[in-house]
Design a protein around this motif. Sequence first.
Motif, PDB file in Angstrom:
ATOM      1  N   THR A  56      12.528  -4.223   9.092  1.00  0.00           N
ATOM      2  CA  THR A  56      13.871  -3.785   8.978  1.00  0.00           C
ATOM      3  C   THR A  56      14.537  -4.294   7.755  1.00  0.00           C
ATOM      4  N   VAL A  57      14.026  -5.363   7.049  1.00  0.00           N
ATOM      5  CA  VAL A  57      14.558  -5.715   5.649  1.00  0.00           C
ATOM      6  C   VAL A  57      13.991  -4.931   4.785  1.00  0.00           C
ATOM      7  N   TRP A  58      12.599  -4.426   4.619  1.00  0.00           N
ATOM      8  CA  TRP A  58      12.078  -3.439   3.824  1.00  0.00           C
ATOM      9  C   TRP A  58      12.813  -2.179   3.882  1.00  0.00           C
ATOM     10  N   SER A  59      12.882  -1.692   5.183  1.00  0.00           N
ATOM     11  CA  SER A  59      13.623  -0.266   5.345  1.00  0.00           C
ATOM     12  C   SER A  59      15.121  -0.359   4.621  1.00  0.00           C
ATOM     13  N   ASN A  60      15.579  -1.432   4.893  1.00  0.00           N
ATOM     14  CA  ASN A  60      16.951  -1.438   4.205  1.00  0.00           C
ATOM     15  C   ASN A  60      17.096  -1.752   2.721  1.00  0.00           C
ATOM     16  N   THR A  61      16.054  -1.809   2.203  1.00  0.00           N
ATOM     17  CA  THR A  61      15.893  -1.987   0.781  1.00  0.00           C
ATOM     18  C   THR A  61      15.685  -0.635   0.052  1.00  0.00           C
ATOM     19  N   SER A  62      16.533  -0.570  -1.209  1.00  0.00           N
ATOM     20  CA  SER A  62      16.681   0.796  -1.650  1.00  0.00           C
ATOM     21  C   SER A  62      15.253   1.284  -2.165  1.00  0.00           C
ATOM     22  N   PRO A  63      14.915   2.496  -2.323  1.00  0.00           N
ATOM     23  CA  PRO A  63      13.500   2.990  -2.839  1.00  0.00           C
ATOM     24  C   PRO A  63      13.449   2.517  -4.161  1.00  0.00           C
ATOM     25  N   TRP A  64      14.214   2.349  -4.932  1.00  0.00           N
ATOM     26  CA  TRP A  64      14.175   1.836  -6.357  1.00  0.00           C
ATOM     27  C   TRP A  64      13.768   0.603  -6.429  1.00  0.00           C
ATOM     28  N   GLU A  65      14.640  -0.508  -5.594  1.00  0.00           N
ATOM     29  CA  GLU A  65      14.233  -1.850  -5.524  1.00  0.00           C
ATOM     30  C   GLU A  65      12.784  -2.030  -4.904  1.00  0.00           C
ATOM     31  N   ARG A  66      12.389  -1.150  -3.987  1.00  0.00           N
ATOM     32  CA  ARG A  66      10.830  -1.342  -3.581  1.00  0.00           C
ATOM     33  C   ARG A  66       9.925  -0.851  -4.597  1.00  0.00           C
ATOM     34  N   ALA A  67      10.155   0.105  -5.245  1.00  0.00           N
ATOM     35  CA  ALA A  67       9.596   0.547  -6.370  1.00  0.00           C
ATOM     36  C   ALA A  67       9.265  -0.744  -7.418  1.00  0.00           C
ATOM     37  N   LYS A  68      10.273  -1.629  -7.816  1.00  0.00           N
ATOM     38  CA  LYS A  68      10.112  -2.542  -8.616  1.00  0.00           C
ATOM     39  C   LYS A  68       9.459  -3.783  -7.991  1.00  0.00           C
ATOM     40  N   ILE A  69       9.578  -4.201  -6.600  1.00  0.00           N
ATOM     41  CA  ILE A  69       8.736  -4.930  -6.034  1.00  0.00           C
ATOM     42  C   ILE A  69       7.294  -4.526  -6.090  1.00  0.00           C
ATOM     43  N   LEU A  70       7.079  -3.472  -6.040  1.00  0.00           N
ATOM     44  CA  LEU A  70       5.511  -3.124  -5.877  1.00  0.00           C
ATOM     45  C   LEU A  70       4.799  -3.087  -7.474  1.00  0.00           C
ATOM     46  N   ARG A  71       5.636  -2.811  -8.295  1.00  0.00           N
ATOM     47  CA  ARG A  71       5.215  -2.809  -9.586  1.00  0.00           C
ATOM     48  C   ARG A  71       4.936  -4.232  -9.946  1.00  0.00           C
ATOM     49  N   LYS A  72       5.556  -5.057  -9.599  1.00  0.00           N
ATOM     50  CA  LYS A  72       5.469  -6.482  -9.908  1.00  0.00           C
ATOM     51  C   LYS A  72       4.301  -7.223  -9.225  1.00  0.00           C
ATOM     52  N   ILE A  73       4.174  -6.643  -7.934  1.00  0.00           N
ATOM     53  CA  ILE A  73       2.898  -7.007  -7.192  1.00  0.00           C
ATOM     54  C   ILE A  73       1.688  -6.448  -8.156  1.00  0.00           C
ATOM     55  N   SER A  74       1.759  -5.335  -8.343  1.00  0.00           N
ATOM     56  CA  SER A  74       0.725  -4.782  -8.952  1.00  0.00           C
ATOM     57  C   SER A  74       0.416  -5.357 -10.379  1.00  0.00           C
ATOM     58  N   GLU A  75       1.461  -5.993 -11.112  1.00  0.00           N
ATOM     59  CA  GLU A  75       1.327  -6.550 -12.482  1.00  0.00           C
ATOM     60  C   GLU A  75       0.657  -8.140 -12.302  1.00  0.00           C
ATOM     61  N   ILE A  76       0.952  -8.787 -11.095  1.00  0.00           N
ATOM     62  CA  ILE A  76       0.542  -9.993 -10.509  1.00  0.00           C
ATOM     63  C   ILE A  76      -1.130  -9.816 -10.339  1.00  0.00           C
ATOM     64  N   MET A  77      -1.285  -8.866  -9.683  1.00  0.00           N
ATOM     65  CA  MET A  77      -2.487  -8.732  -9.119  1.00  0.00           C
ATOM     66  C   MET A  77      -3.702  -8.325 -10.459  1.00  0.00           C
ATOM     67  N   ARG A  78      -2.978  -7.478 -11.310  1.00  0.00           N
ATOM     68  CA  ARG A  78      -3.983  -7.522 -12.405  1.00  0.00           C
ATOM     69  C   ARG A  78      -4.061  -8.649 -13.414  1.00  0.00           C
ATOM     70  N   LYS A  79      -3.042  -9.477 -13.446  1.00  0.00           N
ATOM     71  CA  LYS A  79      -3.296 -10.684 -14.165  1.00  0.00           C
ATOM     72  C   LYS A  79      -4.398 -11.662 -13.398  1.00  0.00           C
ATOM     73  N   LYS A  80      -4.349 -11.409 -12.036  1.00  0.00           N
ATOM     74  CA  LYS A  80      -5.356 -12.283 -11.454  1.00  0.00           C
ATOM     75  C   LYS A  80      -6.890 -11.556 -10.905  1.00  0.00           C
ATOM     76  N   VAL A  81      -7.010 -10.615 -11.534  1.00  0.00           N
ATOM     77  CA  VAL A  81      -8.087  -9.892 -11.133  1.00  0.00           C
ATOM     78  C   VAL A  81      -9.317 -10.486 -10.996  1.00  0.00           C
ATOM     79  N   ASP A  82      -9.514 -11.580 -11.953  1.00  0.00           N
ATOM     80  CA  ASP A  82     -10.830 -12.257 -11.649  1.00  0.00           C
ATOM     81  C   ASP A  82     -10.767 -13.146 -10.281  1.00  0.00           C
ATOM     82  N   ILE A  83      -9.864 -13.623 -10.108  1.00  0.00           N
ATOM     83  CA  ILE A  83      -9.960 -14.552  -8.984  1.00  0.00           C
ATOM     84  C   ILE A  83      -9.731 -13.582  -7.547  1.00  0.00           C
ATOM     85  N   LEU A  84      -9.179 -12.421  -7.619  1.00  0.00           N
ATOM     86  CA  LEU A  84      -9.109 -11.341  -6.707  1.00  0.00           C
ATOM     87  C   LEU A  84     -10.328 -10.859  -6.188  1.00  0.00           C
TER      88      LEU A  84
END
Length: 86
Positions: A56-84
Amino acid sequence: MYKKFGQFIDGKWQKSQSNDTYDVINPANEELIGAASKANSHDVQKALESSAEGLTVWSNTSPWERAKILRKISEIMRKKVDILSK
């Protein structure tokens, strides 16, 4: 040996309501890694309710804001690629 395995519900790691566990075995060498929290029907119901609220929260989040969140997640994952990758 890992000592804390559980279910990730409502944004935090939790033990099963019953406190039941099961052994976690490394398939490469059959060594005991630790004990995982064994979910019961109450734990599953709690997780389902939490995920419905999250949707429900995610559905009520604007597409622009969701894209920003997903980009941030991918950025964090790239920084921790060795651990992941382990």
